[in-house]
Design an enzyme around this catalytic site. Structure first.
Site, PDB file in Angstrom:
ATOM      1  CG  ASP A 494      41.714  33.701  41.377  1.00 56.86           C
ATOM      2  OD1 ASP A 494      40.251  32.896  42.037  1.00 56.86           O
ATOM      3  OD2 ASP A 494      41.673  34.224  40.122  1.00 56.86           O
ATOM      4  CB  THR A 495      45.058  38.514  44.563  1.00 52.37           C
ATOM      5  OG1 THR A 495      44.342  39.167  44.226  1.00 52.37           O
ATOM      6  CG2 THR A 495      45.790  38.226  42.700  1.00 52.37           C
TER       7      THR A 495
END
Ligand code: GLC
Length: 803
Positions: A494-495
Site C-alpha cells: 500500500d505504501t
C-alpha cells in the site's frame, strides 16, 4: 521472560500475569454481535458494525491500567469498613494471590484470587444468541466467613462510535437509561440514544436479586468525577443511587448482596449484555441465560463448533510449537480474520475507515478453505459484488450497506484511484474454493458488477467466471510503457505510491499466477481455446518480465514513471524487495537458475533471526515521490520492517525450489509460539501472528505490532499445510508433495477433502527434503501423488515414503 503457556489439551493459551507488555486480547462472537475481551476483562463490543452500532466505550489509547468499558467490583464487608477490589485486577490493581486468563476458542476464562475470594468467570458470546454472557463463581477459599457484594459495571458509548469523540454537544443530550424491575427482584437496565428508544436498546441484566443500581457515571464515581474507577465513591455506601440517566455518560451497575459465604462455599452470578429492538424481545431473550446449566450447554455448543472446524485438518510433526499453532491457534486466527476482515482490533479501531478490504478478504478466505469451505462462498460472493465492470475492484466496503470506496487511493487528486492487484486476488480465492469443494456450479452463478443505474439497480451482471475473466482483462489492458502492469495508486504494498505511469513487477507476478490458475481450470473443463489463450497471455508477460526485471543478482520491484528501477542495486534505499523474489518464483516467471539466485540474495540481504525484512535499506526521510513508505523510520512496517504477511511467500517459494530446510527456518523464525520464552522483546500475543516486527535497522528490532487481523494468518497456514506439509487440493484430487527439513523422520496429517477423510503418514527414511518414492492408499500403490476423490464419506489410509 514468559507470561503464560500453551495448554493444547484445553486448546487454550494461559496468561499468568495481567501486566502484559501491550494488551493481549481474545475475540468473542462475530460481527453480528461480538468484539474482543482483553487480559483484564475489558471488552469492546458491537452489533453488526463497530462504527455505526458500537455498544461499549473501550478506549485502547488509555493506559492499560484504566477501566476498559467492563469490569466487576467485589466488596467485602469487614468490621472496619468495605474492602473494594476487582477480580480482573484492572481497574483497582490490588495485589493478587493468583491470576490466570485462559484464552480459549471463542471464550476467555479468568481464575483469580484476591483477599480469600477465588473468582472464576467465563466470558463469551453464545453461538445462538446475540449477547455477551459472563458467568461468575465466587468461592470463599479463606478459613473464615466473608460477607460479599458483587457489582458488575459496563460503560456505554453512543452507537456512532466516532461521534462519541467528535460531538460533545449532541451525544450527551441523547444518552438515556431506564430500569425495568423483573420477577425475583432481578433488574434489567436499558440504555439507548433517544432516537433509537423504540428500535435498538442496549440491556444489561443478571440472574440474581439486585438491591440498587446506577446508570450515571458521574454519580457512580462521585464528587463530580473526582472519584475514580480505581475507588468509586458510591461504593462507600451500602446502596447505589438508583438514578435513571437522562443524559451524559451512561453506565450500567448492579448491586448484588451475595450474603455471608462460609469457607468453601460458592456463589454464582450470570450477567448478560446485549442489544434488542425493544423490551418484549429483551425479556424473552434473557430467559435463555438465567441458569448455570444454560450457560454450560451453550459453551458445549461453542466447543462443538470448534471441534468440527479444527478436526478437518490435524497434524503431528516433530515440532511441538508448530503442532499447537497448526492444530489450534493458526486456523483459529484464520477464522477470525475471515469474520472480522480489518474491522476491529487494537490497531484497526473500527471507526469506519476500513471495513472489509477487497484484497485482504480475498486472501483471508483462502485461510479457511480447508476447515470451513462453505463459509468462503458467501464472502467471495460479496467481494464479487464490489468488482467493477472493467474488472478492477473497489478497495473496501461496508457489508451492511454494500457501499464501497477506493480507500486511500482517493486522497490525492493526481494519484490513480485504484490498486493494481486487488481484483487479481479474487481469482485465487474463487479457484481455491472450487478446488476444495468441487462446486463448479458456482462459476456459473450470476453476480452483479458494482456500478448502478439511476434507480440503484446493477448496470450489468456476469457469471463468476466472467468476473474472473474481467479481472484478467483489466490488467492485460492496464499496461505501462515497458509492457508491465501499471502500479495504480499501489499494489499489495500500500505504501509505495510512485508517480502515475509507474509499473509493478509484483502485479505482473500476481497476474501470472492468476493466469496459471485459470489455465489449469480451463484444462480441467476441457476448454482448449481458453486454456491456450490464457497460456499465451502468461507466456507474453513472463517474457516481458524477464526482459526488464533482472537486476543481476535479484529481480526488481518497480519501474518508476520515468523508467528508473526501484529494487535495484542502483538505488540507495529500497535496493531489494522480498516480494520481488518470492513472487518471481511463485508465478513461475523466474527460470530455475535465476529463481535460486534471487532467493539466495533474499536470504543473504533480507533475512534476520526474527523474520525476513520486506526491503532494504529503509528510506531515511520523507520523500513525496515514494509516498507512504517513507513516512516510517527505517526498519518499521513496509519501510524495511519484517512485514510478516509477506514472509510465508518466501516459505512457499523455497518449497517450490525443494528447499525444505530453509522453508522451515523461515517458518520457525516467525512462529509466535516459538517466541513465548522471550516475550519481552516481541511483546504481542504469542498465540496469534502479528502483522509486523521491527527490522534490524530499528533500535527496537524484534518488537511486534498489529496482531490478529492480518493476512499473515492465512498465508502462514497455507504455506505450512499446503507447501511444507504439502497437501494441496487440485481439480483431480488431493496432491501430496511435502518439502520438509531433512532431519524430520516424517509426520502425520489427517485431513478431510471433499467428503472423505485421509489419514496420511509420511516417512522420510533417507532424510531428504523433497521428493516422493512411493504413495499407497489403503494398501494399493498409486501411480502419482494425487490422492483420488471419494464421494462416499469414507476414511482412507495413506502411506507416503519420501526419497
Ligand atoms: C496491510 C493491508 C494490506 C496490504 C499490506 C501491505 O496489511 O491490510 O492490504 O497489502 O498492509 O501494505
Amino acid at each position: 521472560m514468559k507470561l503464560g503457556y500453551f495448554n493444547d489439551a484445553h486448546r487454550e493459551y494461559i496468561i499468568t500475569d495481567p501486566k502484559t507488555p501491550v494488551r493481549w486480547i481474545n475475540y468473542i462472537g462475530t460481527l453480528a454481535f461480538g468484539g474482543f475481551v482483553d487480559q483484564t476483562g475489558g471488552a469492546l463490543l458491537c452489533k453488526g458494525d463497530p462504527a455505526l452500532n458500537r455498544i461499549t466505550k473501550y478506549i485502547p489509547q488509555l493506559p492499560a491500567s484504566s477501566f476498559n468499558a467492563e469490569t466487576l467490583y467485589l466488596r467485602i464487608n469487614t468490621p472496619t469498613g468495605y474492602r473494594v477490589f476487582s477480580p480482573f485486577f484492572v481497574p483497582t490493581l490490588d495485589p493478587y494471590q493468583r491470576y490466570e486468563c485462559r484464552v480459549g476458542l471463542g471464550y476467555s476464562r479468568f481464575i483469580t484470587e484476591f483477599y480469600g475470594i477465588r473468582t472464576e468467570v467465563v466470558i463469551f458470546v453464545p453461538p445462538d444468541g446475540e449477547r455477551e454472557v459472563r458467568h461468575y463463581h465466587f468461592t470463599n477459599i479463606s478459613s473464615s466467613q466473608i460477607d460479599l457484594d458483587a457489582i458488575p459495571v459496563v460503560e456505554y458509548t453512543h452507537f456512532d462510535a466516532l461521534k462519541q469523540f467528535t460531538n460533545a454537544d449532541w451525544v450527551p443530550q441523547t444518552m438515556q437509561s431506564r430500569a425495568i424491575p423483573q420477577s425475583d427482584e432481578r433488574l434489567v437496565l436499558l440504555q439507548y440514544a433517544f432516537m433509537r428508544r423504540d428500535t435498538a436498546v442496549n440491556y444489561f441484566t443478571s440472574n440474581r436479586s439486585v438491591s440498587s443500581f446506577e446508570t450515571q457515571r458521574r454519580i457512580f464515581l462521585g464528587d463530580y468525577e473526582f472519584g475514580s474507577w480505581t475507588a468509586p465513591l458510591s461504593l462507600n455506601g451500602t446502596e447505589l443511587s438508583n438514578t435513571e440517566a437522562q443524559r451524559g455518560d451512561n453506565i450500567a451497575a448492579l448491586m448484588h448482596h451475595l450474603g455471608v459465604i462460609q469457607p468453601g462455599e460458592v456463589r454464582h452470578l450470570i450477567t448478560q449484555l446485549g442489544q434488542a429492538d425493544g423490551l418484549n424481545t429483551i425479556q424473552n431473550n434473557i430467559n435463555a441465560f438465567l441458569q448455570p446449566e444454560q450457560v454450560e450447554s451453550s459453551l458445549t455448543d461453542l466447543a462443538r463448533f470448534w471441534d468440527g472446524y479444527l478436526s478437518r485438518l490435524q497434524v503431528s510433526t516433530p515440532d511441538e510449537s508448530m503442532n499447537h499453532m497448526l492444530n489450534i491457534h493458526n486456523p483459529r486466527q484464520c477464522y477470525i480474520t475471515k469474520n472480522w476482515s480489518r474491522y476491529l482490533s487494537l490497531y484497526q479501531l473500527g471507526f469506519g475507515a476500513r471495513g472489509i478490504g477487497f484484497r485482504d478478504s480475498s486472501q483471508d478466505v483462502m485461510g479457511i478453505l480447508s476447515n470451513a469451505p462453505e463459509e468462503g462462498k458467501p464472502l467471495i460472493r460479496m467481494l464479487l459484488h464490489t468488482q467493477k465492470r472493467n474488472g478492477s475492484a473497489m478497495h473496501q466496503f461496508n457489508p451492511l450497506t454494500m457501499v464501497a470506496s477506493q480507500g486511500d487511493s482517493q486522497e490525492n487528486e493526481d494519484a490513480p484511484h485504484y490498486y493494481s492487484d486487488d481484483h487479481l486476488w479474487i481469482i485465487l480465492a474463487v479457484l481455491g474454493y472450487v478446488k476444495e469443494t468441487g462446486d463448479f456450479d458456482f462459476l456459473d452463478e450470476i453476480i452483479p458488477f458494482y456500478e448502478k443505474d439511476r434507480n440503484g439497480n446493477p448496470s450489468e451482471s456476469g457469471t463468476v467466471l466472467e468476473h474472473l475473466k474481467r479481472s484478467i482483462t483489466f490488467t492485460s489492458l492496464d499496461i505501462g510503457e515497458h509492457g508491465l502492469p501499471l502500479l495504480g495508486f499501489a499494489d499489495w504494498n500500500d505504501t509505495v505510491n510512485l508517480r502515475k505511469g509507474a509499473e509493478s513487477f509484483f502485479t505482473a507476478n500476481l497476474y501470472g499466477k492468476a493466469l496459471l490458475e485459470l489455465v489449469a481450470l480451463f484444462h480441467h473443463m476441457d476448454d482448449k481455446s481458453n486454456a491456450q489463450a490464457y497460456l499465451h497471455a502468461y507466456q507474453a508477460m513472463r517474457d516481458t518480465y524477464n526482459q526488464h526485471g533482472w537486476d543481476g543478482q535479484w529481480y526488481l520491484r518497480y519501474l518508476d514513471a520515468d523508467g528508473s528501477p526501484l529494487g535495484s542495486h542502483h538505488n540507495t534505499h529500497g535496493q531489494i524487495y522480498l516480494n520481488g523474489q518470492s513472487w518471481a518464483v511463485i508465478s513461475g516467471f523466474a527460470p530455475l537458475e535465476k529463481a535460486q539466485q534471487a532467493m539466495q540474495s533474499l536470504f543473504e540481504i533480507l533475512n534476520t533471526p526474527n523474520g525476513i525484512k520486506l526491503s532494504a535499506p529503509g528510506f531515511n526521510g520523507f520523500d513525496s515521490t515514494k509516498g507512504g513508505v517513507s513516512t516510517y523510520p527505517p526498519g518499521a512496517k513496509e519501510n524495511g520492517g519484517i512485514f510478516l504477511h509477506a514472509n510465508p511467500w518466501a516459505i512457499i517459494a523455497e518449497t517450490l525450489l525443494g528447499n525444505g530446510e530453509r522453508a522451515y527456518q523461515y517458518y520457525t523464525q516467525i512462529n509466535p509460539g516459538a517466541k513465548n520464552e522471550r516475550i519481552e522483546e516481541y511483546e504481542c500475543e504469542p498465540y496469534v501472528y502479528a502483522q509486523n516486527i521491527l527490522g534490524d535497522e530499528h533500535p527496537q528490532f524484534g518488537l511486534a505490532r498489529n496482531s490478529w487481523l492480518t493476512g499473515t494468518a492465512s498465508w502462514v497456514y497455507q504455506a505450512a499445510t499446503m507447501y511444507i506439509l504439502g497437501l494441496r487440493p487440485t481439480y483431480r484430487g488431493l496432491l501430496v508433495d511435502p518439502c520438509i527439513p531433512p532431519t524430520w523422520p516424517g509426520f502425520t496429517i489427517r485431513r478431510y477433502f471433499r467428503s472423505a477423510c485421509y489419514e496420511i503418514t509420511v516417512s522420510n527414511p533417507q532424510h531428504v527434503q523433497h521428493g516422493i518414492k512411493s504413495v499407497e492408499i489403503d494398501g494399493q500403490g498409486l501411480a502419482d501423488n494425487i490422492l483420488p476423490i471419494y464421494s462416499d464419506g469414507s476414511e482412507h489410509h495413506v502411506r507416503v515414503i519420501l526419497g
